[in-house]
Each structure stands twice: as C-alpha cells, then as structure tokens.
Design a protein around this motif. Structure first.
Motif, PDB file in Angstrom:
ATOM      1  N   SER A  14      43.636  55.795  88.084  1.00  0.00           N
ATOM      2  CA  SER A  14      44.064  57.196  88.160  1.00  0.00           C
ATOM      3  C   SER A  14      45.574  57.354  88.201  1.00  0.00           C
ATOM      4  O   SER A  14      46.108  58.402  87.847  1.00  0.00           O
ATOM      5  CB  SER A  14      43.443  57.866  89.390  1.00  0.00           C
ATOM      6  N   SER A  15      46.288  56.309  88.636  1.00  0.00           N
ATOM      7  CA  SER A  15      47.753  56.403  88.729  1.00  0.00           C
ATOM      8  C   SER A  15      48.478  55.210  88.128  1.00  0.00           C
ATOM      9  O   SER A  15      49.711  55.178  88.119  1.00  0.00           O
ATOM     10  CB  SER A  15      48.175  56.554  90.201  1.00  0.00           C
ATOM     11  N   SER A  16      47.728  54.227  87.607  1.00  0.00           N
ATOM     12  CA  SER A  16      48.363  52.994  87.117  1.00  0.00           C
ATOM     13  C   SER A  16      49.417  53.205  86.036  1.00  0.00           C
ATOM     14  O   SER A  16      50.345  52.403  85.932  1.00  0.00           O
ATOM     15  CB  SER A  16      47.292  52.017  86.607  1.00  0.00           C
ATOM     16  N   PRO A  17      49.337  54.269  85.206  1.00  0.00           N
ATOM     17  CA  PRO A  17      50.384  54.432  84.204  1.00  0.00           C
ATOM     18  C   PRO A  17      51.770  54.663  84.794  1.00  0.00           C
ATOM     19  O   PRO A  17      52.774  54.292  84.186  1.00  0.00           O
ATOM     20  CB  PRO A  17      49.923  55.664  83.408  1.00  0.00           C
ATOM     21  N   PHE A  18      51.828  55.281  85.988  1.00  0.00           N
ATOM     22  CA  PHE A  18      53.136  55.704  86.499  1.00  0.00           C
ATOM     23  C   PHE A  18      53.384  55.339  87.957  1.00  0.00           C
ATOM     24  O   PHE A  18      54.431  55.658  88.499  1.00  0.00           O
ATOM     25  CB  PHE A  18      53.296  57.220  86.331  1.00  0.00           C
ATOM     26  N   ASN A  19      52.448  54.682  88.604  1.00  0.00           N
ATOM     27  CA  ASN A  19      52.650  54.301  90.003  1.00  0.00           C
ATOM     28  C   ASN A  19      51.800  53.085  90.327  1.00  0.00           C
ATOM     29  O   ASN A  19      50.612  53.047  89.994  1.00  0.00           O
ATOM     30  CB  ASN A  19      52.266  55.440  90.941  1.00  0.00           C
ATOM     31  N   VAL A  20      52.417  52.095  90.949  1.00  0.00           N
ATOM     32  CA  VAL A  20      51.688  50.905  91.378  1.00  0.00           C
ATOM     33  C   VAL A  20      52.013  50.645  92.848  1.00  0.00           C
ATOM     34  O   VAL A  20      52.925  51.243  93.416  1.00  0.00           O
ATOM     35  CB  VAL A  20      52.059  49.674  90.516  1.00  0.00           C
ATOM     36  N   PHE A  21      51.243  49.752  93.436  1.00  0.00           N
ATOM     37  CA  PHE A  21      51.440  49.391  94.835  1.00  0.00           C
ATOM     38  C   PHE A  21      51.956  47.955  94.882  1.00  0.00           C
ATOM     39  O   PHE A  21      51.298  47.049  94.374  1.00  0.00           O
ATOM     40  CB  PHE A  21      50.136  49.519  95.620  1.00  0.00           C
ATOM     41  N   LEU A  22      53.119  47.771  95.486  1.00  0.00           N
ATOM     42  CA  LEU A  22      53.768  46.465  95.520  1.00  0.00           C
ATOM     43  C   LEU A  22      53.774  45.926  96.945  1.00  0.00           C
ATOM     44  O   LEU A  22      53.948  46.682  97.909  1.00  0.00           O
ATOM     45  CB  LEU A  22      55.200  46.574  94.997  1.00  0.00           C
ATOM     46  N   VAL A  23      53.619  44.623  97.065  1.00  0.00           N
ATOM     47  CA  VAL A  23      53.612  43.989  98.392  1.00  0.00           C
ATOM     48  C   VAL A  23      54.900  44.329  99.133  1.00  0.00           C
ATOM     49  O   VAL A  23      56.000  44.175  98.594  1.00  0.00           O
ATOM     50  CB  VAL A  23      53.466  42.464  98.260  1.00  0.00           C
ATOM     51  N   ALA A  24      54.764  44.843 100.345  1.00  0.00           N
ATOM     52  CA  ALA A  24      55.930  45.179 101.152  1.00  0.00           C
ATOM     53  C   ALA A  24      56.691  43.915 101.525  1.00  0.00           C
ATOM     54  O   ALA A  24      56.090  42.899 101.889  1.00  0.00           O
ATOM     55  CB  ALA A  24      55.504  45.929 102.411  1.00  0.00           C
ATOM     56  N   GLU A  25      58.002  43.996 101.425  1.00  0.00           N
ATOM     57  CA  GLU A  25      58.819  42.854 101.797  1.00  0.00           C
ATOM     58  C   GLU A  25      58.572  42.483 103.255  1.00  0.00           C
ATOM     59  O   GLU A  25      58.314  43.342 104.094  1.00  0.00           O
ATOM     60  CB  GLU A  25      60.304  43.175 101.601  1.00  0.00           C
ATOM     61  N   GLY A  26      58.683  41.198 103.545  1.00  0.00           N
ATOM     62  CA  GLY A  26      58.377  40.716 104.885  1.00  0.00           C
ATOM     63  C   GLY A  26      59.162  41.399 105.983  1.00  0.00           C
ATOM     64  O   GLY A  26      58.628  41.661 107.064  1.00  0.00           O
ATOM     65  N   ARG A  69      63.027  56.082  76.091  1.00  0.00           N
ATOM     66  CA  ARG A  69      61.685  55.495  76.134  1.00  0.00           C
ATOM     67  C   ARG A  69      61.298  55.170  77.576  1.00  0.00           C
ATOM     68  O   ARG A  69      60.151  55.369  77.995  1.00  0.00           O
ATOM     69  CB  ARG A  69      61.635  54.232  75.262  1.00  0.00           C
ATOM     70  N   GLN A  70      62.256  54.685  78.351  1.00  0.00           N
ATOM     71  CA  GLN A  70      61.971  54.368  79.751  1.00  0.00           C
ATOM     72  C   GLN A  70      61.782  55.638  80.578  1.00  0.00           C
ATOM     73  O   GLN A  70      60.919  55.678  81.463  1.00  0.00           O
ATOM     74  CB  GLN A  70      63.091  53.495  80.313  1.00  0.00           C
ATOM     75  N   LEU A  71      62.557  56.664  80.284  1.00  0.00           N
ATOM     76  CA  LEU A  71      62.338  57.932  80.990  1.00  0.00           C
ATOM     77  C   LEU A  71      60.939  58.466  80.701  1.00  0.00           C
ATOM     78  O   LEU A  71      60.260  58.979  81.595  1.00  0.00           O
ATOM     79  CB  LEU A  71      63.378  58.967  80.577  1.00  0.00           C
ATOM     80  N   GLU A 103      64.481  55.959  92.412  1.00  0.00           N
ATOM     81  CA  GLU A 103      63.712  56.329  93.594  1.00  0.00           C
ATOM     82  C   GLU A 103      63.269  57.782  93.454  1.00  0.00           C
ATOM     83  O   GLU A 103      63.772  58.526  92.605  1.00  0.00           O
ATOM     84  CB  GLU A 103      64.554  56.165  94.859  1.00  0.00           C
ATOM     85  N   ALA A 104      62.343  58.195  94.304  1.00  0.00           N
ATOM     86  CA  ALA A 104      61.825  59.571  94.266  1.00  0.00           C
ATOM     87  C   ALA A 104      62.516  60.388  95.346  1.00  0.00           C
ATOM     88  O   ALA A 104      62.090  60.383  96.498  1.00  0.00           O
ATOM     89  CB  ALA A 104      60.311  59.574  94.472  1.00  0.00           C
ATOM     90  N   ASN A 105      63.590  61.062  94.983  1.00  0.00           N
ATOM     91  CA  ASN A 105      64.276  61.915  95.950  1.00  0.00           C
ATOM     92  C   ASN A 105      63.422  63.115  96.315  1.00  0.00           C
ATOM     93  O   ASN A 105      62.660  63.629  95.492  1.00  0.00           O
ATOM     94  CB  ASN A 105      65.614  62.382  95.384  1.00  0.00           C
ATOM     95  N   ILE A 106      63.558  63.571  97.554  1.00  0.00           N
ATOM     96  CA  ILE A 106      62.762  64.701  98.021  1.00  0.00           C
ATOM     97  C   ILE A 106      63.605  65.943  98.295  1.00  0.00           C
ATOM     98  O   ILE A 106      63.071  67.041  98.363  1.00  0.00           O
ATOM     99  CB  ILE A 106      61.951  64.335  99.282  1.00  0.00           C
ATOM    100  N   LYS A 107      64.924  65.777  98.433  1.00  0.00           N
ATOM    101  CA  LYS A 107      65.774  66.927  98.701  1.00  0.00           C
ATOM    102  C   LYS A 107      65.859  67.813  97.460  1.00  0.00           C
ATOM    103  O   LYS A 107      66.042  67.333  96.352  1.00  0.00           O
ATOM    104  CB  LYS A 107      67.166  66.481  99.124  1.00  0.00           C
ATOM    105  N   TYR A 123      57.036  56.984  89.063  1.00  0.00           N
ATOM    106  CA  TYR A 123      57.051  58.375  88.590  1.00  0.00           C
ATOM    107  C   TYR A 123      58.341  59.071  89.007  1.00  0.00           C
ATOM    108  O   TYR A 123      58.737  59.016  90.169  1.00  0.00           O
ATOM    109  CB  TYR A 123      55.854  59.096  89.169  1.00  0.00           C
ATOM    110  N   SER A 124      58.997  59.731  88.064  1.00  0.00           N
ATOM    111  CA  SER A 124      60.317  60.281  88.349  1.00  0.00           C
ATOM    112  C   SER A 124      60.493  61.681  87.780  1.00  0.00           C
ATOM    113  O   SER A 124      60.581  61.867  86.567  1.00  0.00           O
ATOM    114  CB  SER A 124      61.406  59.362  87.787  1.00  0.00           C
TER     115      SER A 124
END
Length: 624
Positions: free
Chosen positions: A460-472, A113-115, A123-127, A164-165
């Motif tokens: 447009s992207s809220s189901p699978f991507n959100v923007f989170l406050v960057a850590e200090g 269900r989580q997948l 994380e979103a690997n790029i290799k 998104y994964s």
C-alpha cells in the motif's frame, strides 16, 4: 465459477449504492463522492451523505468541490510531462538549472525523475504544511518565497530511498512556473482544466468566490463540528479543489493516452513514459511510475494516487487495460482511521466484481522452518519510516517506531496497519522474505542488502515509503525501556521530595546533613522536576499544534525557542545537580543505599537528557 458482473451504469450504481452509504455511516463520515469512467465516458457519478451537516446539503458530484490533497500531485506531474513533451524540461537534468535558488545536494544532483519518484532524499518537514485562509489572503503562501525559506534537510542520497515529499512535488510545480512563465495555478488552468472542460477545479487559495461557495465543509467526524478550510503553502502538492465529475474528466484523458491515443493534455508516447515503472526497492511489491504509483489488484495493472488532509481523503484508480477509472473522495477523517480501509475495500470489491482474478497457479510450498526463521529475523529490530522529519521538534516522535510481531506459524503481524474492523493486519508467508495479508492482496516484503534484511515495505505504501532498521543509537528496543525506567526513577524522586518534607515537618524532624549535602539534595530534586516537565511541555505543545496543523507556523517559534532554552538548562542543570548530589551523598557517608539511589538519579538524568537531544528539543531549529 460464478459469472462476472458487467460494468454497466445500472450495475455499478446499484453496487455503489449498497457499499458507500454503509461505509460512511460505519465510519462517521459526513459525505462522499464516487465517479466511475469507462471507454471515454463518465459511467457513474454519485454523491453520498452531505456536504454541510448543519444545512443537510446533499453532495452533488457535478457541483460539490472536495479538497483533493495529494491527488493534486497528478496535475503537477502531468504539467511536468507536458513540458518534457515540449522539450522544455529534461527528467534527468540537475533541477538547480531550472531554479532561481540552489537546493543543496548530497553527493549527486537531484533530478525531476527523482522528484517524480519521491527519491530526492528530502526529510518530511511539518512546519507550514497547512495554514489558514487569512494567511493566504495576506499573500503569505507565494510559492517561490515559501520554497526558498523552507528547504528541508536531505537525509538520503538522491535516488537511493523512497521518501514521500510534498516539498519535492512543489519544487517541480515551481519549475513548471518558471519554465512556462506562468503562475502554477494559471498554467494548470490553461493547459489541463480548460482543455478537459474541468469547470469546477482550481489550485487557487483562497478559492474564487463562485467556487468557494460550492466546496464541502470538512470534518473530523461527521457527527462533529466542521473544520476550517485547509490551505497548504505547498500548493502543487495538495491544493486542488475539484468535483467528482471533473476528476472523472481527468481520468478519461489519462486512460485515453494510456490506451495509445494522443489527447488534449498528453501524447500517447508521453503517457507510456509516465506510466513506466521507475524504481523497485522491495521486489516484488508495487513501485512508482512517474508520478502515478502501482496498486495492482487481481492481476490487473492499476495505477493510483491517494491524498489526505486532516479532513479530506481521496483516491484515484486507473485500470489501464480496461479503460476504466474509479475515483472517491470523503469529507471527514472518520472514526479509527477508517478512510484508508474504506478506499482499499472499494478498490478490491470493485475489482472482485468486475475484474476478478483468473484461475491462479497453485501456490508454491512454503518452507515452514525457513518462514519462521525469516519472520523472527525481520521482527527483531525496530523500524523508522523513510518519510520522517529529522530537524528540531519534528523529531519529538522519534521513539514511536514501527515493530513487527513474529507468530509461531511464520506469519507477521503489523500493529500499525489496521483492518476495517480495527484489528492489526496479519501477513502469512507466501515465499522467501515475502508475506501476504490474510484479509487482502496486500503483501509485505523484506528489503535485503547482501542477503540480510535492512528494512521492509508493504504494497500500500511501498512505492513511496519504506521502513528502515533504526540505527542502534536511537533504537526504541533498548531506549524505550531504559527511558521508562529513568522517568520512573526521576518521578519517584521528584514526588518523594515534597511528601518526605511534609512528613518530617509533621513529626518535627529535620535532615541533619551538612549544608552542602542538603543543598545538593534539594537541587537534584528540583532538577528532577525540570527534566520531567520539559518533555511534558514539548508533548503538550505538539499535541496542541497537531490538533490543527495550521498552528505549525511562525506563531510556534517562541514556544520552540523556549523549549530549547528549557531543555539546555534541564540537561546541564539535571546532570550537574544529580552528579553533585552523588558526590555529596558519598562524602556525607549517608550509606550505600543512599549512594545507590543517588547514582540511579544521575544515570536517569543522563538517559532522559540523551532522549531530549534525540527528540530535537535542544536544536533551536525553526525550520522543522
């Protein structure tokens, strides 16, 4: 009120023939395909432009294959639900019980269900996101070995953040493979393509010769040269090639199941489960169902999935309550990121024509002072995408963070989200912590925790991507200006070194400093050059690789290791040399100005070294 246009084959064809040629010409796109289905039949199938620019081969909706990219995921999720329906898979069981290797857990087990809702926390690997047909022909993209070698870090606890994964989807595809006892591509052929008579569809890479001859070429720009066929080792997440007509048959099956009819691929009850919203991290914005995501428009219930390779850009829309489906695929990236706006315009204009919104209730009054305060509060931090790489050189763009701009009237401007005219999208306040785009139905909402914003999302992207406050510790708000100043200081020192030496030589002068002071001075300037060259080399490597994502494979490993070694040398040498230079400058009594400059050099070296560590250049990680 104007009469609503009837969705007929003639009307839709005429309307599309007015919209699509202009859209692809405006975006410098070579070709496109659009299909519309209604009441269990293909209503419209249209090809636009060409599949091969050099040969001027027209797009044929029945025979020209397009790369589906992430629209492929809908096939994977359908396969998963078939096995759930058969009692062979449990959506809420630990996925490790279905695998022949162990996926690390962060606190709690990961479930199917989580997948399916992109909340596995990866994380979103790029290799190895993309590779070449030569690698595929050599057997280098076998699904099981790929997944075992490329396990990404889990950066969020399961079920807590949408990110998104592709890897998560491919895990699900591998589970289908293991539970069914059939290779994934073969399973989909037998259980989806054959029942739906999708005769020009395949997950195989390379494609069978008969289909390979029919696939359209992909382009950056329609006016440019074609690109190589894009192969993904993460096949269940993006390897499908299909015609527009075959995608129409897939839409008809899902719409029929959603309408309460058992179909050749899913029972109605399974479809109801699949289309039930599962998560809502930024209410009232759109959210994920199981595999499909909401993209409601004009008050209509619409589910969708988009897909993007470098060249191909596709999207499928199902108007659930009208038994209507719309599919589009473009074979070029186009100019200025135009493919996203084209797809959004197509959806909204189609909905406005055939399913316009009813008379809306009067908008609630917005407290202007509150809107301004909330806009300022939400625009204050810098944000990170939840979908991001956190390993090695995948972090090189860590300071490319998202910002909102608060306007005087309480509106918010999001520069990274462009309108069709290329201008940033502005959102006007429509409620507490809620804004709507001036040019569309897109909404932006704050994500709150204990009443305070910790992020935001856009429809447009809220189901699978959100923007989170960057850590200090890595917020671009303070680090980018400080880093800019540090680079300026180091660059000035590095450039002044040879210039000053040239001037002294020309005038016959020498530096009358003690030998140790002179050596420290020279080493510190050499260290400035090294500190500056390392990130420049990293950016050059990433730019070269990003120009063709197939380059992000093992061939890049020597460069990654070399960058790691250079980074460690630059950090140790840079801080050591500039610190020694400061000590020698003070000891030699060169004056307060020279001492201040030496201190600035040391501080700048420390700042750049810190940034290099944040960018992952010292990680030596080869699975990024």
């Amino acid at each position: 009120m104007d009469s609503v246009a009837r969705l007929t084959a003639d009307d839709a064809t005429t309307w599309l023939d007015g919209f699509m040629p202009y859209a692809i010409a405006r975006g410098d796109i070579a070709g496109a395909v659009v299909t519309v289905v209604k009441d269990g039949k293909i209503l419209v199938r249209r090809g636009y432009g060409v599949s091969d620019v050099a040969k001027q081969t027209p797009v044929d909706p029945d025979r020209t294959l397009f790369r589906m990219a992430s629209v492929s995921k809908l096939m994977t999720w359908t396969a998963v639900m078939q096995l759930v329906e058969a009692g062979k898979l449990d959506l809420d069981a630990d996925i490790n019980q279905y695998l022949d290797f162990k996926v690390p857990e962060r606190g709690l087990p990961i479930t199917l269900r989580q997948l399916m809702t992109h909340t596995g926390g990866f994380e979103a690997n790029i290799k190895y996101m993309w590779t070449s047909e030569a690698v595929a022909e050599a057997g280098g993209i076998e699904l099981g070995p790929y997944l075992k070698r490329r396990v990404p870090a889990q950066i969020f606890a399961p079920g807590t953040v949408p990110a998104y994964s592709n890897y998560g989807t491919s895990l699900a595809g591998y589970i289908v493979e293991r539970v069914s006892g059939q290779p994934f591509a073969e399973y989909v052929e037998q259980h989806i393509f054959v029942p739906l008579q999708m005769q020009h569809a395949s997950f195989r890479q390379p494609l069978p010769p008969a289909l390979r001859a029919l696939v359209t070429k992909g382009y950056a720009l329609g006016s440019g040269k074609p690109r190589e066929f894009e192969v993904t080792p993460s096949a269940p997440a993006g390897a499908l090639s299909a015609t527009g007509s075959d995608m129409a048959r897939f839409m008809i099956a899902h719409l029929s199941a959603a309408g309460g009819h058992d179909t050749a691929i899913l029972k109605a009850a399974t479809s109801q489960l699949m289309l039930t919203p599962q998560t809502r991290f930024a209410p009232p914005l759109n959210t994920m169902a199981l595999g499909f995501y909401e993209i409601d428009v004009n008050g209509q219930r619409v589910v969708s999935h988009a897909g993007d390779t470098y060249s191909f850009h596709s999207q499928l829309f199902l108007f659930r309550d009208h038994d209507v489906g719309l599919f589009v695929s473009l074979n070029s990236a186009g100019a200025n990121g135009i493919t996203g706006p084209i797809r959004r315009e197509l959806l909204e204009n189609f909905a406005d024509r055939y399913f316009p919104a009813g008379t809306a209730a009067p908008a609630a009054a917005v407290d202007a002072a509150l809107a301004k305060a909330q806009a300022r509060q939400l625009a204050a931090p810098s944000y990170l995408d939840s979908r991001r790489a956190e390993t090695g050189i995948g972090r090189t763009g860590i300071l490319t963070q998202t910002r909102l701009e608060a306007l005087d009237d309480g509106s918010l401007r999001l520069p990274r989200l462009k309108q069709p005219n290329g201008q940033p999208t502005t959102f006007k306040p429509i409620g507490p912590w809620l804004w709507q785009a001036n040019n569309s139905e897109l909404r932006l909402a704050a994500i709150l925790k204990d009443g305070k914003p910790v992020g935001f999302a856009v429809d447009s992207s809220s189901p699978f991507n959100v923007f989170l406050v960057a850590e200090g510790y890595r917020s671009a708000l303070w680090l980018k200006p400080l880093l800019t100043a540090a680079v300026a200081v180091l660059a000035l020192a590095a450039l002044a070194w040879p210039i000053a030496a040239f001037v002294r030589r020309r005038h016959g002068r020498v530096l009358g400093w003690p030998r140790s002071t002179l050596l420290a001075y020279r080493l510190s300037r050499a260290a400035c050059w090294l500190l500056l060259l390392v990130p420049a080399a990293a950016m050059a490597v990433m730019a070269w690789a990003s120009a063709d994502f197939a380059r992000l494979d093992d061939r890049l490993d020597p460069a990654v290791i070399g960058l790691g070694i250079a980074t460690v040398i630059a950090i140790i040498g840079g801080i050591g040399a500039t610190a020694w230079n400061l000590v020698q400058t003070v000891r030699a009594g060169r004056g307060w100005l020279a001492g201040l400059w030496a201190a600035l050099l040391l501080l700048s070296a420390c700042v750049l070294a810190y940034a290099l560590v944040l960018m992952g250049l010292a990680d030596f990680a080869l699975n990024y």
